[in-house]
Scaffold this active site. Sequence first.
Site, PDB file in Angstrom:
ATOM      1  N   LYS A  86       0.830  -1.216   0.000  1.00 34.31           N
ATOM      2  CA  LYS A  86       0.000   0.000   0.000  1.00 34.31           C
ATOM      3  C   LYS A  86       0.864   1.264   0.000  1.00 34.31           C
ATOM      4  CE  LYS A  86      -4.179  -2.123   0.907  1.00 34.31           C
ATOM      5  NZ  LYS A  86      -3.779  -3.503   0.708  1.00 34.31           N
TER       6      LYS A  86
HETATM    7  C1  LIG Z   1      -4.297  -4.621   0.075  1.00 34.80           C
HETATM    8  C2  LIG Z   1      -3.469  -5.850  -0.001  1.00 34.80           C
HETATM    9  C3  LIG Z   1      -3.686  -6.842  -0.997  1.00 34.80           C
HETATM   10  C4  LIG Z   1      -4.818  -6.748  -2.003  1.00 34.80           C
HETATM   11  O1  LIG Z   1      -4.637  -5.741  -2.946  1.00 34.80           O
HETATM   12  P1  LIG Z   1      -5.851  -5.220  -3.832  1.00 34.80           P
HETATM   13  O2  LIG Z   1      -5.352  -4.040  -4.564  1.00 34.80           O
HETATM   14  O3  LIG Z   1      -6.948  -4.866  -2.851  1.00 34.80           O
HETATM   15  O4  LIG Z   1      -6.252  -6.328  -4.730  1.00 34.80           O
HETATM   16  C5  LIG Z   1      -2.827  -7.916  -1.041  1.00 34.80           C
HETATM   17  N1  LIG Z   1      -1.831  -8.074  -0.137  1.00 34.80           N
HETATM   18  C6  LIG Z   1      -1.597  -7.160   0.842  1.00 34.80           C
HETATM   19  C7  LIG Z   1      -0.493  -7.403   1.814  1.00 34.80           C
HETATM   20  C8  LIG Z   1      -2.406  -6.011   0.942  1.00 34.80           C
HETATM   21  O5  LIG Z   1      -2.158  -5.124   1.926  1.00 34.80           O
END
Ligand SMILES: *Cc1c(COP(=O)(O)O)cnc(C)c1O
Length: 495
Positions: A113
Site C-alpha cells: 500500500k
Molecule cells: C491490500 C493488499 C492486498 C490486495 O490488494 P488489492 O489491490 O486490494 O487487490 C494484497 N496483499 C496485501 C499485503 C495487501 O495489503
Amino acid sequence: MYYVSTRNKTDRRTAAQAIEKGLAADGGLMTPEVLPKLSHNGLDTMKDMSYQQRAVYVMNAYLDDFTSSELASFAAKAYGGGKFDVKEVAPVRQVDDSTYCLELWHGPTCAFKDMALQMLPHLLTASLKKNQEGKTVCILVATSGDTGKAALEGFRDVDKTRILVFYPKDGVSAIQELQMNTQEGENVGVCSVVGNFDDAQTGVKKLFSDEKLREELADRGFFLSSANSINWGRVLPQIVYYISAYCDLLRDGKLQKGDPVNVCVPTGNFGNILAAYYAREMGVPIKKLICASNANNVLTDFLNTGVYDRNRTFYNTMSPSMDILISSNLERLLFALSGHDDAQVREYMAQLNECGRYEVSAAIKGKMDKVFSAGCCDDSQTQQTIGAMWKEHRYLIDTHTAVAFHVLEQYRKQSGDTTPAIVVSTASPFKFCDNVLGALGVEQAAEGTGVLEQLSQLTGIPAPAPLAALKEKQVRFTQSVTKEHMVDQVLEMLR
Ligand SMILES: *Cc1c(COP(=O)(O)O)cnc(C)c1O
C-alpha cells in the site's frame, strides 16, 4: 486528457478533479477516457532510468494538467529520501529459471500500500491547489490494518492535510496496533473504535454523511475526504511498478524486447491487478494476468464463469488483506472490456447492489478469457507454500504472496504454459510473523514484538527497520471510543 465516470461517460473531469473527488457523483469510478500507449521505444527509454524517473515518465502520460517538474518533485518525496530501504524501490528478485518476484514492501510500513499511499498525498494536495480549493483536507480512514498505517505514513506532515484513522479495537494484530499508535507527525490522529471492522467502517461512513459536522468543519476551514483504493491517485502509481519490473528484466538481459511474461497478483479489491491490466493495455508484453485469491474466492469464480456472486460465506483467513467479497475496482475492468459501455456497467452494479450477483455478457467473458486466468488457495496451502519456498529457495514470503505462488504453480500445471512469470509480493513476511513462523514449523510464537526477533533468528534475515524499531517507540495514541462518539473525536482533533 479527461477522466470519465464508469457509470456515465458524459461526466468528464480533469485529472486534478478526478483525484480530488475520488468517486464520481453517480457512484462510478473516474477512469481515463483513453488509455495512453507507450511509444515503440518507451520501454527502452525507461530501461536505464531510476524508479523515480520511470514514475515521472509513466504518470506524465496520464496527468497532463501536471508538469514534469511537479511530478519529479512528488516522486522524489514519495520514493526517495530513504523512505524505502532499497534504492531500487520495487526490486525484482529471481526465484528460479523462469520465476521472478516483484517485492513491493520495502516502504515505510512494509506492505505494498506504500507504493500508492506515498504518492497520493502529493497528487491530492497539488490537485486541491489546481482546483483552487482553499480549505484543508482531512482524510478519514477506517482500517482493518495495512491501509491505516500506510495512509498515516503517507500523509504525515504533508502540508495542508490532516489524517485521522479509526481501527477496530478487536480487529487488528498487536503489531498493527502498535504501528498505528506510535505514529509520528503533527497532523495525524489515531483512535480505536469499540467493536469490529464493520463498526469502524459504518462509523466513518456516518461521519461522511453528517451534514452538521460538514458545516462545522467548513467554518473551521476543513473538508473531509477519503484515501481509499478506488481513487485514481492510488491506481496510477501502481501501474508504474509493472512497467518498471519489465524494464528491470530487459536491462538485466533476462528478457529481450517483446518477450512475453505472465504476472500473478494476490488480489482483494482488484486494485493491484487492475494496474497490471492497464500496464498491459499500454503495451507492456504481458501475456496472462493470473488473479490469485484466498478462500474468499469470489473473483476466481467470476473470472472462470462470468458470474459474480457475493452471496457466500465470508472467511477470516491468514491473508486478511484479501478477505473481501466486493472487489470495487473490478468496475473499471468491466468498463474497459465492455468498450466503455456505461449503461451496461450501471446495470451490473445495480444488480450487484440489489441481489449481490450479476453475469457478464458473452462478449465480455470472451475478452476476459484471453487476458485472465484465476485460482485460489486456502490457509493450509498457504502455509505449505511458505514452507516449500523457504526450504527449496531460501526465500521467505508472507501469507499474501504465498497465495500467489501457489496459484501460479497450479496455473502452470493446468495450462502447461512455461512463459516466465512475475509474482507480485505484497507484504514483508515480518508483518505476519505468527503465521509465517507456523509455516516454518514453530509451534509457539513469542509475545508481542518478540515474534520479530524470533523469525529473524530462525531465518537469519533481519526484520525491516520500521518494524524492529517498534519496541522503542513511544505510544502516542490510546483513545478508544464507541461508534457514537467518533464525531467528538473528529471535532477534538480538528481544532
Ligand atoms: C491490500 C493488499 C492486498 C490486495 O490488494 P488489492 O489491490 O486490494 O487487490 C494484497 N496483499 C496485501 C499485503 C495487501 O495489503
